[in-house]
Each structure stands twice: as C-alpha cells, then as structure tokens.
Motif scaffolding. Structure first.
Motif, mmCIF file in Angstrom:
data_model
loop_
_atom_site.group_PDB
_atom_site.id
_atom_site.type_symbol
_atom_site.label_atom_id
_atom_site.label_comp_id
_atom_site.label_asym_id
_atom_site.label_seq_id
_atom_site.Cartn_x
_atom_site.Cartn_y
_atom_site.Cartn_z
ATOM 1 N N GLN A 107 0.966 -1.024 0.061
ATOM 2 C CA GLN A 107 0.027 0.387 -0.081
ATOM 3 C C GLN A 107 0.437 1.577 -0.039
ATOM 4 O OE1 GLN A 107 -2.877 -0.397 3.629
ATOM 5 N NE2 GLN A 107 -3.760 -2.185 2.836
ATOM 6 N N GLU A 108 0.698 2.264 -0.574
ATOM 7 C CA GLU A 108 1.105 3.493 -0.780
ATOM 8 C C GLU A 108 1.292 4.109 0.502
ATOM 9 O OE1 GLU A 108 0.262 5.238 -4.052
ATOM 10 O OE2 GLU A 108 0.731 3.815 -5.550
ATOM 11 N N PRO A 109 2.166 4.879 0.530
ATOM 12 C CA PRO A 109 2.118 5.564 2.432
ATOM 13 C C PRO A 109 0.956 6.551 2.357
ATOM 14 C CG PRO A 109 3.680 6.289 1.530
ATOM 15 C CD PRO A 109 3.128 4.632 0.918
ATOM 16 N N LEU B 195 0.213 11.634 5.700
ATOM 17 C CA LEU B 195 0.418 11.846 7.309
ATOM 18 C C LEU B 195 1.583 11.079 6.956
ATOM 19 C CD1 LEU B 195 0.415 12.792 10.249
ATOM 20 C CD2 LEU B 195 -1.316 10.692 9.908
ATOM 21 N N GLU B 196 1.993 9.761 6.697
ATOM 22 C CA GLU B 196 2.729 9.087 6.702
ATOM 23 C C GLU B 196 4.349 9.411 6.296
ATOM 24 O OE1 GLU B 196 1.960 4.853 5.616
ATOM 25 O OE2 GLU B 196 0.535 4.535 7.155
ATOM 26 N N LYS B 197 3.858 10.281 5.114
ATOM 27 C CA LYS B 197 4.704 10.417 4.320
ATOM 28 C C LYS B 197 5.750 11.452 5.187
ATOM 29 C CE LYS B 197 3.826 9.644 -0.200
ATOM 30 N NZ LYS B 197 3.217 10.166 -1.300
ATOM 31 N N LEU B 198 4.816 12.889 5.959
ATOM 32 C CA LEU B 198 5.594 13.311 6.442
ATOM 33 C C LEU B 198 6.527 12.762 7.756
ATOM 34 C CD1 LEU B 198 5.436 16.319 7.231
ATOM 35 C CD2 LEU B 198 2.975 16.876 8.624
ATOM 36 N N LEU B 199 5.308 12.074 8.731
ATOM 37 C CA LEU B 199 6.322 11.099 10.147
ATOM 38 C C LEU B 199 8.031 11.042 9.551
ATOM 39 C CD1 LEU B 199 2.954 9.660 11.440
ATOM 40 C CD2 LEU B 199 4.190 10.960 12.305
ATOM 41 N N GLN B 200 7.519 9.844 7.768
ATOM 42 C CA GLN B 200 9.140 9.277 7.298
ATOM 43 C C GLN B 200 9.976 10.290 7.086
ATOM 44 O OE1 GLN B 200 8.628 7.474 4.212
ATOM 45 N NE2 GLN B 200 7.386 5.504 5.275
ATOM 46 N N ARG B 201 9.469 11.393 7.262
ATOM 47 C CA ARG B 201 10.290 12.523 7.132
ATOM 48 C C ARG B 201 10.751 13.521 8.534
ATOM 49 N NH1 ARG B 201 7.208 16.572 4.627
ATOM 50 N NH2 ARG B 201 7.058 15.084 2.420
ATOM 51 N N ASP B 202 9.904 13.238 8.945
ATOM 52 C CA ASP B 202 10.651 14.056 10.636
ATOM 53 C C ASP B 202 11.103 12.703 11.441
ATOM 54 O OD1 ASP B 202 11.014 14.782 13.010
ATOM 55 O OD2 ASP B 202 8.747 14.669 13.512
ATOM 56 N N VAL B 203 11.466 11.410 10.802
ATOM 57 C CA VAL B 203 12.272 10.637 11.336
ATOM 58 C C VAL B 203 13.333 10.861 11.016
ATOM 59 C CG1 VAL B 203 12.628 7.956 11.893
ATOM 60 C CG2 VAL B 203 10.501 9.185 12.214
ATOM 61 N N LYS C 239 11.039 12.219 21.421
ATOM 62 C CA LYS C 239 10.201 11.549 20.406
ATOM 63 C C LYS C 239 9.365 10.750 20.132
ATOM 64 C CE LYS C 239 12.278 14.555 18.328
ATOM 65 N NZ LYS C 239 11.688 16.343 17.423
ATOM 66 N N PHE C 240 8.221 10.650 19.786
ATOM 67 C CA PHE C 240 7.342 9.514 19.184
ATOM 68 C C PHE C 240 6.721 9.062 18.168
ATOM 69 C CE2 PHE C 240 6.674 11.155 24.283
ATOM 70 C CZ PHE C 240 7.051 10.212 24.564
ATOM 71 N N PHE C 241 6.449 8.309 17.656
ATOM 72 C CA PHE C 241 6.809 7.528 15.990
ATOM 73 C C PHE C 241 5.561 6.167 16.225
ATOM 74 C CE2 PHE C 241 10.379 10.674 16.151
ATOM 75 C CZ PHE C 241 9.960 11.374 15.264
ATOM 76 N N PRO C 242 5.039 5.949 14.978
ATOM 77 C CA PRO C 242 4.591 4.368 15.688
ATOM 78 C C PRO C 242 5.801 4.085 14.630
ATOM 79 C CG PRO C 242 2.852 6.314 13.601
ATOM 80 C CD PRO C 242 4.420 6.973 14.143
ATOM 81 N N ASN C 243 5.586 2.795 15.418
ATOM 82 C CA ASN C 243 6.064 1.040 14.869
ATOM 83 C C ASN C 243 6.108 1.044 13.627
ATOM 84 O OD1 ASN C 243 7.407 1.041 17.759
ATOM 85 N ND2 ASN C 243 6.003 -0.321 17.915
ATOM 86 N N GLN C 244 5.541 1.408 12.794
ATOM 87 C CA GLN C 244 5.397 0.797 11.245
ATOM 88 C C GLN C 244 5.966 2.369 10.570
ATOM 89 O OE1 GLN C 244 1.054 1.108 9.385
ATOM 90 N NE2 GLN C 244 1.706 1.150 7.688
ATOM 91 N N VAL C 245 5.997 3.096 10.953
ATOM 92 C CA VAL C 245 6.450 4.429 10.371
ATOM 93 C C VAL C 245 7.677 4.020 10.353
ATOM 94 C CG1 VAL C 245 6.857 6.520 9.626
ATOM 95 C CG2 VAL C 245 5.014 5.741 10.225
ATOM 96 N N LEU C 246 8.645 4.341 11.176
ATOM 97 C CA LEU C 246 10.269 3.692 12.276
ATOM 98 C C LEU C 246 11.018 2.363 11.384
ATOM 99 C CD1 LEU C 246 9.824 4.426 15.884
ATOM 100 C CD2 LEU C 246 11.206 6.061 13.822
#
Length: 259
Positions: A68-70, A73-81, A119-126
């Motif tokens: 599935q394409e991110p 919101l997931e793209k934004l979180l990945q950039r932050d990570v 920092k708090f991030f979802p495990n899926q994004v990390l």
C-alpha cells in the motif's frame, strides 16, 4: 377363426406394428456380502498415511502482501524520522511500561534541562524507514510501546542520571555516534571520562613518548663521548707511565746517597 385371420393378413400383406415377446426373468437374489469386522480393522491399520513435510507450506510459500502506498501523514512522519536520525548523535530506545502523563511530562522537563528531547513515532513508520538504512539493526527494539530519547551530543551520563528515578520506562538499546550499544554498553559508555580529560591524557601520552624518544636519541652520542674520553685517558696513562717510574727511582737513589 385364427387360421382365417392369418390367411387374410398374409394375403393383404399386413403385419401387426407391435409384437409381444415373453422373456424369462430371474430375480436378483445374490448381494455383496459385507466385509468382516476384522478385515475392516486390518485395512484401517495398514492404510498408508503420507508423511507431512518438515517445513509447512506457509513457510515455503510466503503470503503475497499487498503493498500500500503511504499516506500523506506517513510521508510527513517519515521525513521527521529521517531528520531526527540525521541531526542527533545519540538515539536511545526505551520501553514504555504504562507511565502516567504527569510523570512523562515531568521527565520531559528534566531532560530538556540537558538539551535532551523525547520523540514519539508509530512503529510502522519507524520500521519502514529503518529497513533500508544503516540503522536497520535497531528494528528488533521497536516492538510495542516505545519512547525515543535523542540529543545532538552524546550525553549518556546525564540521561541515565535523569531516568534513574523513573522506573516505568526501561532502556532497551541505543545508537551513539553511529555505533550500536546494548543497555550495559550504554552504562559503560556513560562511565567514560569527559572529552577534555581524554584529550589531556592523549597529550600527556604523546609528550611522554616524545621525551622518551629524545632521551633514546641522546643516550647513544653521550655514551660514545664517555667511551672516547676513557680511551684517551688510557692512552695518556700508557704514554706517561714509564717516565714517571724512572723519576721515582732517581729520587730514591739520591736520597740513599745523602744519608
């Protein structure tokens, strides 16, 4: 009458459309006998059972996962990570054991005094970010509820001193200056002296080595000079020794004559 009808029919060429033929039918009285109970048991016991494969088919043929394409919101979180891992030299992973919001707020305030952030991030994004980076060995740590505590400079000693009073979180591992550490490794790293002390020790060691090198270089010429002096002294003593002996004999004879 029958003969007359037969003649008439034979003359005109007419034949009946249906003929009744009688057959001798026998009733089916023989049926298949049921199998004996002992034979049934023997066949059931000796029935071939195919062996099961050592590896299940679900392990040999993995399931096809739909990629599935991110989302945005997931793209934004990945950039932050990505920015977090790029800007910070110390990244620690803690397990959240049902810490309350008040304790978490107090801990965050204490860490901010040392310029350490949470920092708090979802495990899926990390996990999606770490899978293709040099930090992929950190993937086993991101299971369940986790907290990331990061800082731009390696401040392991200040971090452990601040977290010591909070028992609701436990350290799992860390990445300090692109090196992976376990919990005990972080504790050992925090016990190391500061950079200024280490630099002083390095400078002292280098100066000691240079001084020893200078002493070693000066020892050879000094020893050679001492040996040359001794050699000259021995040569002078060998040259002046007989003359001094003759002078002593003459003085002794003069003294005996005078007496």
């Amino acid at each position: 009458m029958a003969a007359l009808c037969g003649r008439l029919l034979s003359r005109r060429g007419w034949l009946p459309s249906q003929q009744i033929v009688r057959h001798g039918s026998k009733a089916v009285t023989r049926h298949r006998k049921p199998m004996h109970i002992h034979r049934q048991k023997l066949l059931a016991v000796t029935q071939y059972i195919a062996p099961k494969p050592a590896i299940p088919e679900r392990c040999i043929k993995p399931r096809k996962r739909v990629v599935q394409e991110p989302t945005s919101l997931e793209k934004l979180l990945q950039r932050d990570v990505e920015m977090t891992f790029r800007e910070n030299k110390m990244i620690t992973v803690f397990q959240n054991n049902s810490i309350t919001s008040d304790e978490l707020r107090l801990l965050r305030h204490r860490l901010m005094k040392h310029d350490i952030r949470m920092k708090f991030f979802p495990n899926q994004v990390l996990r999606s970010y770490l899978a293709d980076t040099k930090y992929k060995n950190l993937l086993p740590l991101f299971i369940g509820h986790n907290i990331m505590i990061v800082s731009k400079e390696p401040k392991a000693k200040e971090l452990l001193q601040t977290v010591r009073s909070t028992t609701q979180i436990s350290l799992l591992g860390a990445c300090i200056e692109d090196a992976l550490f376990s919990r005990q490794g972080v504790v050992n790293y925090s016990r190391l002296p500061g950079m200024q002390i280490i630099r002083g020790e390095v400078v002292g060691g280098l100066t000691l080595m240079t001084s020893q090198t200078c002493q070693l270089l000066q020892t050879g010429p000094a020893r050679l000079a001492v040996l040359l002096e001794r050699y000259l002294k021995q040569q002078n003593e060998a040259a002046t020794g007989p003359k001094e002996g003759e002078n002593l004999e003459q003085k002794e004879m003069q003294g005996s004559q005078a007496s």
